[in-house]
Write a protein that holds these residues in place. Structure first.
Motif, PDB file in Angstrom:
ATOM      1  N   MET A  80       0.845  -1.186   0.000  1.00  0.00           N
ATOM      2  CA  MET A  80       0.000   0.000   0.000  1.00  0.00           C
ATOM      3  C   MET A  80       0.887   1.245   0.000  1.00  0.00           C
ATOM      4  N   GLY A  81       0.571   2.210  -0.848  1.00  0.00           N
ATOM      5  CA  GLY A  81       1.358   3.427  -0.957  1.00  0.00           C
ATOM      6  C   GLY A  81       2.350   3.423  -2.105  1.00  0.00           C
ATOM      7  N   ASP A  82       2.665   2.234  -2.655  1.00  0.00           N
ATOM      8  CA  ASP A  82       3.501   2.178  -3.846  1.00  0.00           C
ATOM      9  C   ASP A  82       2.659   2.676  -5.014  1.00  0.00           C
ATOM     10  N   ARG A  83       3.277   2.834  -6.171  1.00  0.00           N
ATOM     11  CA  ARG A  83       2.552   3.386  -7.314  1.00  0.00           C
ATOM     12  C   ARG A  83       2.650   2.452  -8.517  1.00  0.00           C
ATOM     13  N   VAL A  84       1.569   2.386  -9.283  1.00  0.00           N
ATOM     14  CA  VAL A  84       1.541   1.611 -10.513  1.00  0.00           C
ATOM     15  C   VAL A  84       1.033   2.519 -11.628  1.00  0.00           C
ATOM     16  N   SER A  85       1.602   2.343 -12.824  1.00  0.00           N
ATOM     17  CA  SER A  85       1.200   3.137 -13.985  1.00  0.00           C
ATOM     18  C   SER A  85       1.052   2.217 -15.187  1.00  0.00           C
ATOM     19  N   PHE A  86       0.044   2.495 -16.004  1.00  0.00           N
ATOM     20  CA  PHE A  86      -0.169   1.772 -17.251  1.00  0.00           C
ATOM     21  C   PHE A  86      -0.052   2.760 -18.404  1.00  0.00           C
ATOM     22  N   PHE A  87       0.613   2.325 -19.475  1.00  0.00           N
ATOM     23  CA  PHE A  87       0.828   3.143 -20.658  1.00  0.00           C
ATOM     24  C   PHE A  87       0.371   2.363 -21.885  1.00  0.00           C
ATOM     25  N   LYS A  88      -0.162   3.079 -22.857  1.00  0.00           N
ATOM     26  CA  LYS A  88      -0.543   2.471 -24.140  1.00  0.00           C
ATOM     27  C   LYS A  88       0.274   3.148 -25.224  1.00  0.00           C
ATOM     28  N   TYR A  89       0.861   2.342 -26.099  1.00  0.00           N
ATOM     29  CA  TYR A  89       1.659   2.853 -27.204  1.00  0.00           C
ATOM     30  C   TYR A  89       1.142   2.263 -28.502  1.00  0.00           C
ATOM     31  N   LYS A  90       1.396   2.987 -29.577  1.00  0.00           N
ATOM     32  CA  LYS A  90       1.028   2.488 -30.894  1.00  0.00           C
ATOM     33  C   LYS A  90       2.233   2.636 -31.810  1.00  0.00           C
ATOM     34  N   ASN A  91       2.617   1.531 -32.451  1.00  0.00           N
ATOM     35  CA  ASN A  91       3.710   1.529 -33.407  1.00  0.00           C
ATOM     36  C   ASN A  91       3.202   2.192 -34.688  1.00  0.00           C
ATOM     37  N   ARG A  92       3.797   3.302 -35.050  1.00  0.00           N
ATOM     38  CA  ARG A  92       3.323   4.043 -36.227  1.00  0.00           C
ATOM     39  C   ARG A  92       3.502   3.272 -37.532  1.00  0.00           C
ATOM     40  N   ALA A  93       4.551   2.476 -37.607  1.00  0.00           N
ATOM     41  CA  ALA A  93       4.826   1.738 -38.846  1.00  0.00           C
ATOM     42  C   ALA A  93       3.859   0.574 -39.044  1.00  0.00           C
ATOM     43  N   THR A  94       3.547  -0.136 -37.949  1.00  0.00           N
ATOM     44  CA  THR A  94       2.710  -1.336 -38.076  1.00  0.00           C
ATOM     45  C   THR A  94       1.291  -1.148 -37.550  1.00  0.00           C
ATOM     46  N   ALA A  95       1.034  -0.033 -36.862  1.00  0.00           N
ATOM     47  CA  ALA A  95      -0.262   0.255 -36.226  1.00  0.00           C
ATOM     48  C   ALA A  95      -0.566  -0.718 -35.083  1.00  0.00           C
ATOM     49  N   GLU A  96       0.439  -1.472 -34.661  1.00  0.00           N
ATOM     50  CA  GLU A  96       0.260  -2.406 -33.549  1.00  0.00           C
ATOM     51  C   GLU A  96       0.201  -1.628 -32.233  1.00  0.00           C
ATOM     52  N   THR A  97      -0.724  -2.028 -31.368  1.00  0.00           N
ATOM     53  CA  THR A  97      -0.877  -1.416 -30.051  1.00  0.00           C
ATOM     54  C   THR A  97      -0.222  -2.306 -29.011  1.00  0.00           C
ATOM     55  N   PHE A  98       0.492  -1.698 -28.084  1.00  0.00           N
ATOM     56  CA  PHE A  98       1.057  -2.465 -26.980  1.00  0.00           C
ATOM     57  C   PHE A  98       0.993  -1.638 -25.707  1.00  0.00           C
ATOM     58  N   TYR A  99       1.077  -2.348 -24.568  1.00  0.00           N
ATOM     59  CA  TYR A  99       0.935  -1.726 -23.253  1.00  0.00           C
ATOM     60  C   TYR A  99       2.186  -1.949 -22.418  1.00  0.00           C
ATOM     61  N   GLU A 100       2.401  -1.031 -21.506  1.00  0.00           N
ATOM     62  CA  GLU A 100       3.507  -1.134 -20.554  1.00  0.00           C
ATOM     63  C   GLU A 100       2.929  -0.914 -19.163  1.00  0.00           C
ATOM     64  N   VAL A 101       3.454  -1.643 -18.196  1.00  0.00           N
ATOM     65  CA  VAL A 101       3.060  -1.460 -16.804  1.00  0.00           C
ATOM     66  C   VAL A 101       4.321  -1.175 -15.999  1.00  0.00           C
ATOM     67  N   ARG A 102       4.255  -0.167 -15.150  1.00  0.00           N
ATOM     68  CA  ARG A 102       5.397   0.191 -14.299  1.00  0.00           C
ATOM     69  C   ARG A 102       4.965   0.200 -12.847  1.00  0.00           C
ATOM     70  N   ALA A 103       5.814  -0.345 -12.016  1.00  0.00           N
ATOM     71  CA  ALA A 103       5.575  -0.333 -10.576  1.00  0.00           C
ATOM     72  C   ALA A 103       6.725   0.419  -9.922  1.00  0.00           C
ATOM     73  N   GLU A 104       6.380   1.257  -8.959  1.00  0.00           N
ATOM     74  CA  GLU A 104       7.385   2.037  -8.250  1.00  0.00           C
ATOM     75  C   GLU A 104       7.151   1.911  -6.751  1.00  0.00           C
ATOM     76  N   LYS A 105       8.226   1.601  -6.051  1.00  0.00           N
ATOM     77  CA  LYS A 105       8.163   1.479  -4.592  1.00  0.00           C
ATOM     78  C   LYS A 105       8.293   2.854  -3.963  1.00  0.00           C
ATOM     79  N   ALA A 106       7.502   3.104  -2.943  1.00  0.00           N
ATOM     80  CA  ALA A 106       7.615   4.355  -2.194  1.00  0.00           C
ATOM     81  C   ALA A 106       8.980   4.371  -1.507  1.00  0.00           C
ATOM     82  N   ILE A 107       9.636   5.501  -1.562  1.00  0.00           N
ATOM     83  CA  ILE A 107      10.937   5.637  -0.910  1.00  0.00           C
ATOM     84  C   ILE A 107      10.709   5.820   0.581  1.00  0.00           C
ATOM     85  N   LYS A 108      11.517   5.150   1.390  1.00  0.00           N
ATOM     86  CA  LYS A 108      11.384   5.271   2.841  1.00  0.00           C
ATOM     87  C   LYS A 108      11.623   6.710   3.266  1.00  0.00           C
TER      88      LYS A 108
END
Length: 125
Positions: A80-108
């Motif tokens: 609890m208190g850590d952070r998560v982020s989701f990103f959506k990207y699109k490859n311009r050449a292929t029009a393929e969509t992909f996602y990224e997930v990032r997790a970050e720990k709260a600094i003490k």
């Protein structure tokens, strides 16, 4: 830019990740159903399959990420208190969509930068 980013709550750690309604626009089509699966890669390139579902009835769908979420939480040792982020990207050449997930720990607190008493900073998992 993140499609959404949030500080992890107790419910997010114990059961499922609640997501904002606007995130639904970033996901593949539900095609009239109540759930959709999508794959997101973390900062190390590992693929995670998540399922986002909405209530079957009612005016407020209340989207949540269920399948795959608890494995992600445990793998990253998120609390609890850590952070998560989701990103959506699109490859311009292929029009393929992909996602990224990032997790970050709260600094003490003893290692954090404080501005007007607020702790600033997160460390990647």
């Amino acid at each position: 830019m993140a499609n959404f980013s949030k500080f992890i709550s107790e419910t997010d750690v114990k059961r499922r990740l609640t997501v904002p309604m606007k995130f639904l626009k970033s996901l593949p089509s539900f095609n009239g159903g109540h759930a959709v699966e999508f794959e997101a890669r973390d900062e190390r390139g590992k693929a995670w399959t998540f399922q986002c579902s909405i209530r079957r009835r009612g005016q407020y769908p209340k989207p949540v990420i269920t399948r795959g979420w608890m494995a992600f939480i445990h793998s990253k040792n998120l609390k609890m208190g850590d952070r998560v982020s989701f990103f959506k990207y699109k490859n311009r050449a292929t029009a393929e969509t992909f996602y990224e997930v990032r997790a970050e720990k709260a600094i003490k607190a003893e290692k954090a930068i404080k501005i007007f008493g607020a702790i600033i900073g997160y460390a990647p998992c």
